[in-house]
Design a protein around this motif. Sequence first.
Motif, short mmCIF file in Angstrom:
data_model
loop_
_atom_site.label_atom_id
_atom_site.label_comp_id
_atom_site.label_asym_id
_atom_site.label_seq_id
_atom_site.Cartn_x
_atom_site.Cartn_y
_atom_site.Cartn_z
N VAL A 111 29.02 44.85 38.34
CA VAL A 111 28.13 44.52 37.38
C VAL A 111 29.15 44.40 36.19
N GLY A 112 29.93 45.70 35.87
CA GLY A 112 30.78 45.55 34.71
C GLY A 112 31.99 44.51 34.91
N GLY A 113 32.32 44.42 36.05
CA GLY A 113 33.77 43.35 36.30
C GLY A 113 33.26 41.99 36.31
N LEU A 114 32.00 41.63 36.78
CA LEU A 114 31.56 40.31 36.93
C LEU A 114 30.78 39.66 35.70
N PHE A 115 29.66 40.58 35.27
CA PHE A 115 28.68 40.13 34.29
C PHE A 115 29.34 40.28 32.92
N ARG A 207 50.48 38.82 30.70
CA ARG A 207 50.83 37.96 31.92
C ARG A 207 49.55 37.42 32.42
N ILE A 208 48.47 37.89 32.58
CA ILE A 208 47.29 37.33 33.11
C ILE A 208 46.82 36.41 32.33
N MET A 209 46.97 36.43 30.80
CA MET A 209 46.62 35.52 30.10
C MET A 209 47.73 34.02 30.08
N ALA A 210 48.82 34.33 30.28
CA ALA A 210 49.66 33.22 30.32
C ALA A 210 49.30 32.55 31.82
N ILE A 211 49.02 33.16 32.90
CA ILE A 211 48.65 32.67 33.97
C ILE A 211 47.61 31.70 33.92
N SER A 212 46.42 31.83 33.09
CA SER A 212 45.42 31.38 32.94
C SER A 212 45.20 29.88 32.23
N ILE A 240 37.90 23.29 39.43
CA ILE A 240 37.62 24.21 40.61
C ILE A 240 38.74 25.36 40.38
N ALA A 241 39.94 25.09 39.83
CA ALA A 241 40.79 25.95 39.45
C ALA A 241 40.52 26.96 38.31
N ALA A 242 39.88 26.39 37.34
CA ALA A 242 39.35 27.46 36.32
C ALA A 242 38.37 28.01 36.62
N VAL A 243 37.31 27.82 37.61
CA VAL A 243 36.29 28.51 38.15
C VAL A 243 36.84 29.61 38.91
N ALA A 244 37.68 29.02 39.92
CA ALA A 244 38.43 30.20 40.66
C ALA A 244 39.21 31.41 39.96
N LEU A 245 39.62 31.02 38.79
CA LEU A 245 40.54 32.14 37.92
C LEU A 245 39.46 32.92 37.18
N VAL A 246 38.26 32.46 37.07
CA VAL A 246 37.22 33.35 36.33
C VAL A 246 36.95 34.25 37.39
N LEU A 247 36.63 33.85 38.74
CA LEU A 247 36.12 34.63 39.77
C LEU A 247 37.50 35.77 40.00
N ILE A 493 42.51 41.30 22.87
CA ILE A 493 42.80 39.82 22.40
C ILE A 493 43.10 39.17 23.58
N TYR A 494 44.04 39.59 24.62
CA TYR A 494 44.51 38.79 25.41
C TYR A 494 43.30 38.57 26.55
N GLY A 495 42.43 39.49 26.54
CA GLY A 495 41.20 39.24 27.38
C GLY A 495 40.47 38.07 26.89
N GLY A 496 40.17 38.18 25.66
CA GLY A 496 39.58 36.94 25.18
C GLY A 496 40.01 35.74 25.23
N VAL A 497 41.47 35.71 25.33
CA VAL A 497 41.89 34.28 25.40
C VAL A 497 41.84 34.13 26.81
N THR A 498 42.01 34.90 27.59
CA THR A 498 41.78 34.71 29.17
C THR A 498 40.72 34.00 29.45
N MET A 499 39.45 34.36 28.82
CA MET A 499 38.15 33.88 29.22
C MET A 499 37.96 32.60 28.60
N ASN A 500 38.40 32.55 27.40
CA ASN A 500 38.52 31.03 26.87
C ASN A 500 39.26 29.94 27.91
N ASN A 501 40.28 30.27 28.30
CA ASN A 501 41.22 29.35 29.15
C ASN A 501 40.65 29.22 30.58
#
Length: 574
Positions: A111-115, A207-212, A240-247, A493-501
């Motif tokens: 729940v904490g990781g997905l929700f 790095r995760i942010m850059a991949i996003s 499809i790629a964006a949804v896959a990266l979110v998951l 900050i990097y996590g917020g950008v990753t979710m934006n992307n």
Amino acid sequence: MARRLKPFLLPLLLFLVLVLLASRSTHGRQISHFPVSDGIDDAGFHHVLHLRQGEENSTRCEQTYGFLPCTTTVVGNLFLVLAYGFLMFKAATCLSSGSEMLLEILGPGIVGGLFLPILGALPDALLILVSGLSGSKETAQSQVLIGMGLLAGSTVMLLTTLWGSCVVVGKCDLSENLTSIDSQNTKGFSLFGSGVSTDIQTSYAARIMAISVVPFIIVQLPKIFKVPSGQRLAVLVSLIAAVALVLAYCLYQVFQPWIQRRRLEYAKLKHVISGILKHAQKEALGRLLHDDGTPNVIVLRKLFHRMDLDSDGMISRAELHAFIIGIQFEEIDLDKDDAVDKVMEEFDLSGNSSIEEGEFVEGISKWLKDAKRTVGNSGAYSRKFLHDFHMRTRDEHNVLIDKDDEVVESIDNPTWTCLKAILLLLLGTIMAAVFADPLVDAVDNFSLATKIPSFFISFIAMPLATNSSEAVSAIIFASRKKKRTLSLTFSEIYGGVTMNNTLCLAVFLALVYMRHLTWDFSSEVLVILIVCIVMGLFTSFRTTFPLWTCFVAYMLYPFSLVLVYVLDFVFGWS
């Protein structure tokens, strides 16, 4: 519970009253039909009446939901943008607080990781969704620029102005091996002698942010290779790629819970500070702050001497432990020894395992300044001020974490805390869903009234509404001038950008695909790619950032605005 929700319900109630009052005068003027004799025959009269009605309809605005106020004036629309923006800010604050409380109960897991990551990006996602959801295709194509402006503006703001500000407020002296020295700031604004350091896990987040940014590249391929017939397919593949990266990102948090531990630690740090300040106010021989908000040094010194039980001019670990024991932390079974270690680490700048009077006064003064920034509208700096600060941080349960792992805490009433978290999440979600569409309409009307492109308004203004709460918290945490808190700040900050992307872009792409809109956002995508790639490469392979690096981040913000303007209005990309 009422005290927790009061800061959010009060502005909502006041605004609803404002809406009811304003809506009485928002309708267009009605033209009455009555017989007149002015020398004009019936045909001429109806022609004049038709012209007047046409002019009247052209100056009328459409009310959101049929009753919310609207206007065609610049000042009126500016007020509506500020009002709806404030309500979206409150919605984001509710979601953030509720998510932090729920994470403390659930801990790292499915729940904490997905929700919870999705909840953090919900206000931006809703604003992007409503920007092109209603109206005709032509209207959606025009208003969707607001969604793209928010998407680009939020990412750019996080990685430029906020990132640079965290470097400035968190800077410490750099040692000979180019690592920052916690809490030591003697070199002033030395561009190369001062800076910040983070741990290696923070560079992983970068790095995760850059991949996003991969979905942005995919959707631009038809433009790059001049294959317009493949644009719709590219939008679908990018979606499809964006949804896959979110998951993938959410699942990564489930199986690699260090990211969630950082969020949990980030959410817990303020409660211990607020508890110590509140207890210090009770123990002090007077008010800790003057009427103008400056620390009352005389009272702070009296408090120091009261804590110094053996009157040797220093507060030992045993004396600090006795003081910590007297603090009642609601709903938390605090590890007192761990709290003593962290407070001693915070105050003992000389490293002699005791707190001297000057260190005590300086440390308490710094905490009081943090409290003022967090609770800036509590009126007089009295007991109520510290009470409000403590109440605001109470539900975050900021238990300090040791260097190796988290200190495990127990919550006395997890059911009640979970209920409060759910209510905050529901309140934030409802507010975001209700006021997202009016905010987009107000921005669009303000753009029409001022002749300023809606992209630039949403790029600059709307991220302030959805990210202000996180930005203030990030700057406060960075001001602690500790490697640990700085690592938490930049990871957020990097996590917020990753979710934006990923998540926010997926919503935008779904909107474009389902409504058959034209993909005409090359300059905006280019700006996002430049900022994310430059800052991603810059932060992925180093853990120390001298002060001069903040200017690199700051310069990227005006550069982004100028680049979009030149590409769209000089070279005609849009």
